[in-house]
Design an enzyme around this catalytic site. Structure first.
Site, PDB file in Angstrom:
ATOM      1  CG  ASN A 164     -17.029  50.349  27.205  1.00 11.12           C
ATOM      2  OD1 ASN A 164     -16.827  49.300  26.586  1.00 11.12           O
ATOM      3  ND2 ASN A 164     -17.120  51.526  26.603  1.00 11.12           N
TER       4      ASN A 164
ATOM      5  CD  GLU B 147     -19.673  55.077  23.729  1.00 17.18           C
ATOM      6  OE1 GLU B 147     -18.580  55.278  24.292  1.00 17.18           O
ATOM      7  OE2 GLU B 147     -19.763  54.489  22.630  1.00 17.18           O
TER       8      GLU B 147
ATOM      9  N   GLY C  55     -14.071  63.058  15.153  1.00 18.60           N
ATOM     10  CA  GLY C  55     -15.223  63.970  15.059  1.00 18.60           C
ATOM     11  C   GLY C  55     -15.057  65.210  15.919  1.00 18.60           C
TER      12      GLY C  55
ATOM     13  CE  LYS D 109     -14.019  55.400  27.923  1.00 15.71           C
ATOM     14  NZ  LYS D 109     -14.692  55.756  26.692  1.00 15.71           N
TER      15      LYS D 109
ATOM     16  CG  HIS E 181     -18.962  57.188  17.474  1.00 16.44           C
ATOM     17  ND1 HIS E 181     -19.205  57.288  18.833  1.00 16.44           N
ATOM     18  CD2 HIS E 181     -17.733  56.633  17.364  1.00 16.44           C
ATOM     19  CE1 HIS E 181     -18.174  56.820  19.494  1.00 16.44           C
ATOM     20  NE2 HIS E 181     -17.267  56.402  18.630  1.00 16.44           N
ATOM     21  CG  LEU E 182     -16.718  60.821  12.496  1.00 13.92           C
ATOM     22  CD1 LEU E 182     -16.329  62.095  11.742  1.00 13.92           C
ATOM     23  CD2 LEU E 182     -17.154  59.740  11.514  1.00 13.92           C
TER      24      LEU E 182
HETATM   25  P1  ADP Z   1     -12.156  54.851  20.176  1.00 19.11           P
HETATM   26  O1  ADP Z   1     -13.080  54.651  19.026  1.00 19.11           O
HETATM   27  O2  ADP Z   1     -11.168  53.747  20.315  1.00 19.11           O
HETATM   28  O3  ADP Z   1     -12.828  55.279  21.450  1.00 19.11           O
HETATM   29  P2  ADP Z   1     -11.357  57.629  19.858  1.00 19.11           P
HETATM   30  O4  ADP Z   1     -12.753  58.122  19.892  1.00 19.11           O
HETATM   31  O5  ADP Z   1     -10.442  58.057  20.938  1.00 19.11           O
HETATM   32  O6  ADP Z   1     -11.247  56.064  19.713  1.00 19.11           O
HETATM   33  O7  ADP Z   1     -10.756  58.101  18.451  1.00 19.11           O
HETATM   34  C1  ADP Z   1      -9.493  57.683  18.025  1.00 19.11           C
HETATM   35  C2  ADP Z   1      -9.160  58.434  16.740  1.00 19.11           C
HETATM   36  O8  ADP Z   1      -9.261  59.835  16.981  1.00 19.11           O
HETATM   37  C3  ADP Z   1      -7.763  58.164  16.288  1.00 19.11           C
HETATM   38  O9  ADP Z   1      -7.717  58.098  14.875  1.00 19.11           O
HETATM   39  C4  ADP Z   1      -7.013  59.402  16.759  1.00 19.11           C
HETATM   40  O10 ADP Z   1      -5.893  59.679  15.990  1.00 19.11           O
HETATM   41  C5  ADP Z   1      -8.079  60.453  16.562  1.00 19.11           C
HETATM   42  N1  ADP Z   1      -7.766  61.629  17.390  1.00 19.11           N
HETATM   43  C6  ADP Z   1      -7.897  61.742  18.734  1.00 19.11           C
HETATM   44  N2  ADP Z   1      -7.483  62.976  19.144  1.00 19.11           N
HETATM   45  C7  ADP Z   1      -7.095  63.638  18.023  1.00 19.11           C
HETATM   46  C8  ADP Z   1      -6.560  64.938  17.746  1.00 19.11           C
HETATM   47  N3  ADP Z   1      -6.352  65.819  18.742  1.00 19.11           N
HETATM   48  N4  ADP Z   1      -6.280  65.258  16.462  1.00 19.11           N
HETATM   49  C9  ADP Z   1      -6.484  64.372  15.474  1.00 19.11           C
HETATM   50  N5  ADP Z   1      -6.983  63.137  15.648  1.00 19.11           N
HETATM   51  C10 ADP Z   1      -7.274  62.775  16.904  1.00 19.11           C
END
Ligand code: ADP
Length: 413
Positions: free
Chosen positions: A10, A393, A341, A17, A216-217
């Protein structure tokens, strides 16, 4: 057929990744396919770059390592990853599955990458200029480093090709729509597919009976309505800028407003592109960061813009969940994944509060405790199950790749 070693890649702009799975159709059916290695090369093209690798199991090679490495480009990064994989995993890599963000107009199903497919992925760069070029770098690196090993492309847009015309259509003139293939393509398809697959297992019901909402957040955010295992609608559109509020993208925004802004600020197309991809969203509203953790910390210090960013994020999500519940007419389960999420209970709670009309009832204690493993957060008497599910994924890529290889072998025997 014999289990295979499948490598998945990825590739992002400055990261790769990677993972290795042992898999085959039989193992998939028995749910015995397994991950052998997961890793990441970060800061490609910068000095230093880092490799992180985790070897699964309890053998002497298992465990986690983080190393400083030299990786001037994707090929160098993947070369280092392959060296570490061959030290940790016995057996040859039989095929490589690549995440490709955009399959363009023609490509949807996972497929072997021949010259024509590579050309199509290249043609789709216009649709995903921030992603497809890096996905192609990974494909070209493997052709150089593992000559003769088949490459399979799995597309994020693929899952959404089932969205019906009334949900995929933009209300724009037909001639322009046809000339430029303007419709909702959708993204994050591999992640939404994984959530559907897991919900089917967790609810112990066939996907044909299920109506689901998957969220997906992460840095990018999207939500999908799923009926009978097929995407019925999704919030990202022709580009990943539409829909939910994201780290640096605004999601739904009045197109007339953007035009006005270009006129009033005398903005170039390039500046507008930067505005909607890198300066907006949570970063734009909060003025603090695109990182949810930093926004929550700023809110705790009394920053009102940070508080507004969280409020707007949760409200937009809630609006979409309500909209998709109406579109589906009935919802069996909702899943949350991605950094936000999985790790921000407040977002899940606020996105679903007031949704009792849809039969959704959260268990506050379970919601607070949920984190990096699968967890049901709905109350026992909730008509809709709500789950936190860390996405995978890579597993979807590996399984699709194994299926492609086995199909080819069947054809040639
Ligand atoms: P990507 O879409 O790049 O794979 P991620 O799925 O890792 O990103 O999500 C990144 C988002 O998740 C960022 O806004 C980060 O701040 C938030 N995030 C990750 N871990 C936490 C946590 N423990 N508490 C709050 N927000 C988090």
């Amino acid at each position: 057929m014999k289990p295979m070693r499948i490598l998945t890649l990825n590739c992002g702009s400055s990261s790769v990744k990677f993972s290795v799975f042992e898999t085959s159709r039989i193992l998939i059916a028995k749910r015995e396919d397994r991950n052998l290695v997961r890793g990441l090369v970060e800061r490609i093209g910068q000095d230093p770059s880092f490799l992180r690798i985790r070897v699964s199991g309890s053998g002497e090679k298992s465990g986690y390592q983080r190393k400083v490495i030299a990786a001037a480009d994707h090929t160098a990064a993947i070369r280092v990853a392959l060296e570490h994989i061959s030290e940790s995993v016995e057996g040859e890599i039989e095929a490589v599955g690549h995440r490709v963000v955009h399959g363009g107009v023609k490509l949807g199903r996972s497929c072997f990458i021949d010259d024509d497919v590579e050309k199509e992925i290249e043609n789709a760069i216009d649709f995903a200029p921030l992603h497809n070029p890096h996905n192609l770098s990974g494909i070209r690196a493997i052709k150089e480093l593992l000559p003769g090993v088949p490459n399979v492309a799995t597309f994020d847009t693929g899952f959404h090709r089932t969205i019906p015309p009334h949900a995929a259509t933009y209300a724009l003139p037909r001639d322009l729509v046809q000339k430029h293939n303007l419709h909702r393509y959708g993204f994050h398809g591999l992640s939404h597919r994984y959530l559907v697959f897991r919900l089917e297992r967790l609810l112990n019901r066939s996907r044909d009976e299920l109506r689901l909402i998957t969220c997906h957040l992460g840095n990018g955010c999207s939500i999908t309505a799923v009926e009978k295992g097929r995407s019925l609608d999704t919030s990202m559109g022709f580009t990943p800028c539409e829909g939910l509020i994201m780290g640096t993208r605004p999601g739904d925004t009045d197109p007339g407003l953007l035009l006005q802004l270009m006129i009033r600020e005398n903005m170039s197309v390039q500046e507008m592109e930067t505005l909607i991809n890198r300066r907006s969203g949570l970063l734009g509203i909060s003025g603090v960061s695109n990182d949810f953790r930093e926004i929550l910390a700023a809110r705790a210090r009394g920053n009102e813009n940070a508080a507004l960013a969280v409020d707007a994020f949760c409200y937009r999500l809630k609006k979409y969940i309500g909209g998709y519940a109406a579109a589906l007419e009935h919802v069996d389960a909702i899943a949350f994944t991605g950094g936000i999420g999985e790790h921000v209970p407040e977002v899940r709670q606020r996105a679903l509060e007031g949704a009792r009309a849809f039969g959704i009832k959260i268990d506050p204690a379970a919601n607070e405790e949920a984190g990096s493993s699968e967890c049901k957060i709905s109350a026992e008497d909730s008509a809709v199950q709500v789950w936190v599910i860390p996405t995978d994924e890579e597993l979807v890529i590996a399984r699709d790749t194994a299926r492609c290889v086995e199909d080819l072998r069947m054809l040639s025997t």
